[in-house]
Design a protein around this motif. Structure first.
Motif, PDB file in Angstrom:
ATOM      1  N   LYS A 159       0.760  -1.134   0.072  1.00 34.68           N
ATOM      2  CA  LYS A 159       0.140  -0.105   0.068  1.00 34.68           C
ATOM      3  C   LYS A 159       0.798   1.271   0.039  1.00 34.68           C
ATOM      4  N   LEU A 160       1.999   1.343   0.559  1.00 31.05           N
ATOM      5  CA  LEU A 160       2.918   2.260   0.683  1.00 31.05           C
ATOM      6  C   LEU A 160       4.222   2.271   0.887  1.00 31.05           C
ATOM      7  N   PRO A 161       4.948   2.835  -0.185  1.00 30.01           N
ATOM      8  CA  PRO A 161       6.559   2.642  -0.219  1.00 30.01           C
ATOM      9  C   PRO A 161       7.213   3.289   0.783  1.00 30.01           C
ATOM     10  N   GLY A 162       8.061   2.541   1.255  1.00 32.41           N
ATOM     11  CA  GLY A 162       8.818   2.808   2.465  1.00 32.41           C
ATOM     12  C   GLY A 162       8.213   2.384   3.724  1.00 32.41           C
ATOM     13  N   VAL A 163       7.328   1.468   3.740  1.00 33.18           N
ATOM     14  CA  VAL A 163       6.666   0.719   4.897  1.00 33.18           C
ATOM     15  C   VAL A 163       6.915  -0.777   4.826  1.00 33.18           C
ATOM     16  N   GLN A 164       7.753  -1.163   5.823  1.00 33.75           N
ATOM     17  CA  GLN A 164       8.043  -2.576   5.665  1.00 33.75           C
ATOM     18  C   GLN A 164       7.810  -3.176   7.085  1.00 33.75           C
ATOM     19  N   PHE A 165       7.217  -4.523   7.061  1.00 30.01           N
ATOM     20  CA  PHE A 165       6.898  -5.406   8.362  1.00 30.01           C
ATOM     21  C   PHE A 165       7.398  -6.603   8.407  1.00 30.01           C
ATOM     22  N   VAL A 166       7.543  -6.983   9.566  1.00 28.24           N
ATOM     23  CA  VAL A 166       7.769  -8.458   9.906  1.00 28.24           C
ATOM     24  C   VAL A 166       7.013  -8.711  10.839  1.00 28.24           C
ATOM     25  N   PRO A 167       6.327  -9.565  10.356  1.00 22.31           N
ATOM     26  CA  PRO A 167       5.151 -10.376  11.495  1.00 22.31           C
ATOM     27  C   PRO A 167       6.016 -11.264  12.543  1.00 22.31           C
ATOM     28  N   LEU A 168       5.668 -11.111  13.697  1.00 24.46           N
ATOM     29  CA  LEU A 168       6.301 -11.836  14.946  1.00 24.46           C
ATOM     30  C   LEU A 168       5.377 -12.816  15.474  1.00 24.46           C
ATOM     31  N   LEU A 169       4.040 -12.632  15.309  1.00 30.23           N
ATOM     32  CA  LEU A 169       2.946 -13.466  16.276  1.00 30.23           C
ATOM     33  C   LEU A 169       1.719 -13.209  15.250  1.00 30.23           C
ATOM     34  N   THR A 170       1.696 -14.517  14.563  1.00 31.40           N
ATOM     35  CA  THR A 170       0.571 -14.578  13.747  1.00 31.40           C
ATOM     36  C   THR A 170      -0.603 -15.999  13.970  1.00 31.40           C
TER      37      THR A 170
ATOM     38  N   ARG B  96       6.754  -6.085  13.908  1.00 31.56           N
ATOM     39  CA  ARG B  96       7.446  -4.945  13.789  1.00 31.56           C
ATOM     40  C   ARG B  96       7.442  -4.154  12.567  1.00 31.56           C
ATOM     41  N   LEU B  97       7.189  -2.902  12.511  1.00 31.76           N
ATOM     42  CA  LEU B  97       6.996  -2.103  11.437  1.00 31.76           C
ATOM     43  C   LEU B  97       8.119  -1.012  11.165  1.00 31.76           C
ATOM     44  N   TYR B  98       8.462  -1.087   9.920  1.00 29.42           N
ATOM     45  CA  TYR B  98       9.729   0.030   9.765  1.00 29.42           C
ATOM     46  C   TYR B  98       9.190   0.930   8.748  1.00 29.42           C
ATOM     47  N   LEU B  99       9.139   2.196   9.157  1.00 26.89           N
ATOM     48  CA  LEU B  99       8.893   3.303   8.453  1.00 26.89           C
ATOM     49  C   LEU B  99      10.078   4.226   8.092  1.00 26.89           C
TER      50      LEU B  99
END
Length: 120
Positions: free
Chosen positions: A6-17, A30-33
């Motif tokens: 949805k948005l460039p520059g947004v990265q995420f790593v799921p830790l608990l799903t 964890r979300l990186y902006l």
């Protein structure tokens, strides 16, 4: 690292799903902006979101105000509450939790990760 479509520059790593913890109604990640991006106002109709800012500084956006959001700050955003976030000249790292998980948006079966998963 996984990139949001949805948005460039947004990265995420799921830790608990659902897959990693057999938790059907929760997502923690964890979300990186990246620097200088704005995630515009949006809502989650059936989920509350909890955010803890781990590194950096940002501005939380609301319908009528902007609020500084600094390392160590946390917030709970109830369902249907418009919110967004804006980063400054440095990247931001957050932990986020959706409870319940958002209609499958963040519950993925990711391929095995390899290499460095850190945003830096």
């Amino acid at each position: 690292m996984h990139q949001s479509s949805k948005l460039p520059g947004v990265q995420f790593v799921p830790l608990l799903t659902e897959d990693t913890a057999k938790a059907k109604d929760i997502y923690v990640g964890r979300l990186y902006l990246a620097p200088n991006i704005t995630e515009p106002l949006h809502t989650h109709s059936s989920s509350q979101e909890k955010i803890i800012l781990i590194e950096g500084a940002a501005t939380l956006l609301g319908p009528d105000q902007e609020t500084p959001f600094n390392e160590g700050d946390s917030i709970r955003i109830p369902p249907n509450q418009p919110h967004g976030i804006k980063t400054g000249i440095k990247a931001v790292i957050l932990f986020q939790q959706y409870d319940p998980a958002i209609d499958g948006m963040r519950i993925y079966r990711f391929p095995e990760l390899s290499g460095d998963h850190h945003a830096r």
